[in-house]
Design a protein around this motif. Structure first.
Motif, short mmCIF file in Angstrom:
data_model
loop_
_atom_site.label_atom_id
_atom_site.label_comp_id
_atom_site.label_asym_id
_atom_site.label_seq_id
_atom_site.Cartn_x
_atom_site.Cartn_y
_atom_site.Cartn_z
N SER A 150 0.84 -1.18 0.00
CA SER A 150 0.00 0.00 0.00
C SER A 150 0.89 1.24 0.00
O SER A 150 1.75 1.39 0.88
N ASP A 155 0.30 4.28 0.90
CA ASP A 155 0.19 5.02 2.16
C ASP A 155 0.98 4.34 3.27
O ASP A 155 1.66 5.00 4.06
N TYR A 156 0.91 3.01 3.35
CA TYR A 156 1.65 2.28 4.39
C TYR A 156 3.16 2.43 4.18
O TYR A 156 3.90 2.69 5.12
#
Length: 108
Positions: free
Chosen positions: A95, A97-98
């Motif tokens: 991800s 964002d992660y």
């Protein structure tokens, strides 16, 4: 924005308390963004000429390629094994964002 190059780094230790101490120390030092502890697991290995079996706790750290040397140095210093397992595996995808969070949390 280009995503950071990240790693999942594995080590083991012989007690849950030691695993938590290694995990908390790495996160506090910002050499890992997070760590998961699982166990006990049964490890079978050859040590000093004999086949051994032991219960261990596995710790998986998430870090960036740039912070790996600092994480490895921390583990070598903080670990009580003579030759601790330290294995880094590249994160092929994740991800965005992660992975950005991971990079932010490991910034020196």
């Amino acid at each position: 924005m280009e995503l950071p190059a990240c790693l999942a780094v594995l080590t083991t230790t012989d007690a849950a308390e030691k695993a938590e101490a290694l995990a908390r120390g790495a996160v506090a030092a910002r050499v890992a963004a997070c760590a998961q502890i699982s166990g006990p697991v049964t490890s079978v290995y050859r040590w000093e000429g004999a086949v051994e079996t032991a219960s261990e706790w596995r710790i998986q750290f998430k870090t960036t390629v740039a912070r790996y040397p600092a994480l490895e140095a921390y583990l070598l210093d903080a670990h009580d094994y003579d030759t601790p397992e330290i294995i880094a595996t590249p994160v092929a995808a994740g991800s965005p964002d992660y992975l950005r969070w991971l990079e932010e949390e490991t910034a020196p």
